[in-house]
Design an enzyme around this catalytic site. Structure first.
Site, mmCIF file in Angstrom:
data_model
loop_
_atom_site.group_PDB
_atom_site.id
_atom_site.type_symbol
_atom_site.label_atom_id
_atom_site.label_comp_id
_atom_site.label_asym_id
_atom_site.label_seq_id
_atom_site.Cartn_x
_atom_site.Cartn_y
_atom_site.Cartn_z
ATOM 1 N N GLU A 67 -3.006 -8.459 30.058
ATOM 2 C CA GLU A 67 -4.178 -9.139 30.630
ATOM 3 C C GLU A 67 -4.514 -10.409 29.849
ATOM 4 O O GLU A 67 -4.001 -10.632 28.739
ATOM 5 C CB GLU A 67 -5.393 -8.207 30.649
ATOM 6 C CG GLU A 67 -5.820 -7.751 29.265
ATOM 7 C CD GLU A 67 -7.302 -7.401 29.152
ATOM 8 O OE1 GLU A 67 -8.140 -8.171 29.642
ATOM 9 O OE2 GLU A 67 -7.607 -6.361 28.538
ATOM 10 N N LYS A 83 -14.062 -15.565 33.192
ATOM 11 C CA LYS A 83 -13.654 -14.157 33.140
ATOM 12 C C LYS A 83 -13.592 -13.642 34.575
ATOM 13 O O LYS A 83 -14.603 -13.653 35.275
ATOM 14 C CB LYS A 83 -14.673 -13.359 32.308
ATOM 15 C CG LYS A 83 -14.447 -11.849 32.308
ATOM 16 C CD LYS A 83 -15.497 -11.127 31.460
ATOM 17 C CE LYS A 83 -15.499 -9.636 31.718
ATOM 18 N NZ LYS A 83 -16.578 -8.924 30.997
ATOM 19 N N VAL A 95 -8.898 -6.143 33.041
ATOM 20 C CA VAL A 95 -7.997 -5.028 33.347
ATOM 21 C C VAL A 95 -7.909 -4.842 34.868
ATOM 22 O O VAL A 95 -6.817 -4.738 35.433
ATOM 23 C CB VAL A 95 -8.470 -3.731 32.656
ATOM 24 C CG1 VAL A 95 -7.720 -2.519 33.194
ATOM 25 C CG2 VAL A 95 -8.295 -3.843 31.139
ATOM 26 N N ASP A 104 -24.491 -0.372 35.105
ATOM 27 C CA ASP A 104 -23.392 -1.191 34.600
ATOM 28 C C ASP A 104 -22.151 -0.341 34.356
ATOM 29 O O ASP A 104 -22.060 0.377 33.362
ATOM 30 C CB ASP A 104 -23.805 -1.936 33.327
ATOM 31 C CG ASP A 104 -22.796 -3.004 32.933
ATOM 32 O OD1 ASP A 104 -21.702 -3.039 33.531
ATOM 33 O OD2 ASP A 104 -23.100 -3.801 32.027
ATOM 34 N N SER A 144 -17.841 -0.749 34.686
ATOM 35 C CA SER A 144 -16.766 -1.726 34.890
ATOM 36 C C SER A 144 -15.964 -1.437 36.157
ATOM 37 O O SER A 144 -15.659 -0.279 36.458
ATOM 38 C CB SER A 144 -15.829 -1.714 33.687
ATOM 39 O OG SER A 144 -14.754 -2.601 33.912
ATOM 40 N N ALA A 145 -15.580 -2.521 36.839
ATOM 41 C CA ALA A 145 -14.682 -2.392 37.994
ATOM 42 C C ALA A 145 -13.287 -1.951 37.564
ATOM 43 O O ALA A 145 -12.445 -1.641 38.413
ATOM 44 C CB ALA A 145 -14.610 -3.715 38.752
ATOM 45 N N ASP A 146 -13.036 -1.888 36.249
ATOM 46 C CA ASP A 146 -11.746 -1.339 35.778
ATOM 47 C C ASP A 146 -11.584 0.091 36.281
ATOM 48 O O ASP A 146 -10.475 0.531 36.597
ATOM 49 C CB ASP A 146 -11.686 -1.310 34.241
ATOM 50 C CG ASP A 146 -11.647 -2.693 33.606
ATOM 51 O OD1 ASP A 146 -11.570 -3.696 34.344
ATOM 52 O OD2 ASP A 146 -11.707 -2.760 32.360
ATOM 53 N N LYS A 190 -14.271 2.151 23.752
ATOM 54 C CA LYS A 190 -15.169 1.852 22.631
ATOM 55 C C LYS A 190 -16.503 2.540 22.783
ATOM 56 O O LYS A 190 -16.990 2.709 23.895
ATOM 57 C CB LYS A 190 -15.452 0.349 22.603
ATOM 58 C CG LYS A 190 -14.681 -0.410 21.585
ATOM 59 C CD LYS A 190 -14.928 -1.871 21.731
ATOM 60 C CE LYS A 190 -14.128 -2.541 22.794
ATOM 61 N NZ LYS A 190 -13.698 -2.051 23.977
HETATM 62 N N1 PSU Z 1 -12.469 -4.237 25.760
HETATM 63 C C1 PSU Z 1 -11.920 -4.851 24.682
HETATM 64 N N2 PSU Z 1 -11.492 -6.135 24.807
HETATM 65 C C2 PSU Z 1 -11.589 -6.801 25.975
HETATM 66 C C3 PSU Z 1 -12.145 -6.129 27.113
HETATM 67 C C4 PSU Z 1 -12.572 -4.855 26.955
HETATM 68 O O1 PSU Z 1 -11.828 -4.286 23.611
HETATM 69 O O2 PSU Z 1 -11.185 -7.970 26.041
HETATM 70 C C5 PSU Z 1 -12.201 -6.848 28.424
HETATM 71 C C6 PSU Z 1 -11.065 -6.340 29.343
HETATM 72 O O3 PSU Z 1 -10.559 -7.456 30.053
HETATM 73 C C7 PSU Z 1 -11.797 -5.421 30.299
HETATM 74 C C8 PSU Z 1 -13.111 -6.142 30.422
HETATM 75 O O4 PSU Z 1 -11.151 -5.263 31.541
HETATM 76 O O5 PSU Z 1 -13.406 -6.562 29.098
HETATM 77 C C9 PSU Z 1 -14.207 -5.249 30.968
HETATM 78 O O6 PSU Z 1 -15.296 -6.048 31.261
HETATM 79 P P1 PSU Z 1 -16.446 -5.500 32.227
HETATM 80 O O7 PSU Z 1 -17.081 -4.376 31.468
HETATM 81 O O8 PSU Z 1 -17.345 -6.667 32.434
HETATM 82 O O9 PSU Z 1 -15.747 -5.040 33.467
HETATM 83 MN MN MN Z 2 -20.361 -4.697 33.851
#
Ligand code: PSU
Ligand code: MN
Length: 309
Positions: free
Chosen positions: A24, A91, A111, A143, A145-147, A164
């Protein structure tokens, strides 16, 4: 069909049925400071090549999804500077993809967005550092993530060092169960928490070899079950930041985040940056080490998967 621009190396490997590992780009643009981020990206690609596997770092440049980047592309994403362009690096998660493509912008893919582009290119294995998940306080902030929703849809195996504890690990595991995502602990019974090898949460399914993971991917395909697989690979022991130290730092970073009113897609980048500051760079060292460790495992999985089909 959308135009995907591949490097020659990636095109040759895919045409020849040889293993490819996706990477990524949000981790480069928003996950680590410059210039360590660019050095990390190059080293991780070299690790993958050392296994005779082809790396494909994924991003969107000038609106064109790139499957594999050259040095200039990595530098552009890492420095945030886009020569000759008025656009900074955005992003890009799933919902942002059509926007940057239509506007011919640059975008660093999360991701979720990387999984989708990898799948369009025919890549089945993707290594990164940390997966997005359900944030603490999600019961009121929503909140998440769309992951996670992407893992439910798209057939890509994602190797991370777990989740994390800036996130709610328990809720994240619950959501992945609901979404039908196999969560595999690689040589561990305790779900890893990124900087630490343990979280106190049991791993739902344990595996001990890359071949087992490849076999599970095939079984899932054969069963017609949609979506990806999450492989949690603990950080090497020598690189771990003990709970006694990191837990308090994460609490402090979360408190600072709330005090400053940082929300939405800025949350994860803010917290990562703040943790690097508070640890005086130690969290960055750990982060780089675990990404490299995941690149080794991802390469083995890609080889094992290519060997069995
Ligand atoms: N966790 C990390 N480093 C990162 C990310 C997550 O330790 O760079 C990034 C990844 O690209 C992950 C994104 O897909 O943050 C998730 O962001 P969000 O919660 O806004 O979906
Ligand atoms: Mn989010």
């Amino acid at each position: 069909m959308i135009e995907l621009r591949m490097t020659e190396e990636v095109r040759d490997a895919l045409d020849g049925g040889r293993p490819v590992v996706a990477l990524e780009s949000t981790i480069i643009s928003h996950g680590m400071p410059y210039p360590d981020n660019v050095a990390m990206a190059r080293e991780v690609e070299e690790i993958i090549r050392s296994h005779d596997v082809t790396p494909a770092t994924i991003a969107v440049l000038d609106g064109v999804p790139r499957i594999g980047l050259d040095d200039a592309g990595l530098e552009l994403l890492g420095s945030g500077e886009a020569p000759g362009s008025e656009h900074r690096i955005r992003k890009v998660s799933i919902r942002d993809l059509p926007y940057v493509v239509a506007r011919r912008e640059h975008g660093a893919t999360t991701v979720a967005a990387t999984m989708r582009l990898a799948a369009l290119a025919g890549i089945r294995v993707f290594t990164t550092g940390g997966l997005g998940g359900v944030h603490r306080g999600a019961t009121s902030s929503f909140d998440e993530s769309a992951d996670l929703t992407e893992l439910a849809l798209t057939p890509v195996t994602v190797i991370s060092a777990g989740v994390k504890s800036i996130l709610d690990i328990g809720l994240t595991l619950e959501r992945m169960e609901t979404l039908g995502v196999p969560v595999l602990g690689y040589r561990t019974d305790d779900f890893p928490a990124f900087y630490t090898r343990t979280s106190g949460y049991a791993v739902p399914l344990r595996v001990d070899s890359a071949e087992e993971i490849a076999a599970l991917m095939k079984a899932k395909d054969d069963l017609g079950i949609a979506g990806g697989v999450s492989v949690a690979n603990p950080i090497p022991e020598s690189d771990e930041i003990p709970h006694e130290r990191i837990d308090a730092i994460i609490e402090q970073a979360l408190a600072d985040c709330e005090r400053l009113g940082v929300t939405g897609k800025d949350t994860t980048p803010y917290l990562l940056g703040r943790i690097v500051e508070i640890t005086g760079g130690d969290s960055l060292t750990a982060n780089i080490a675990l990404v490299k460790n995941n690149a080794h495992l991802g390469s083995e999985i890609a080889r094992a998967f290519a060997a069995q089909i």
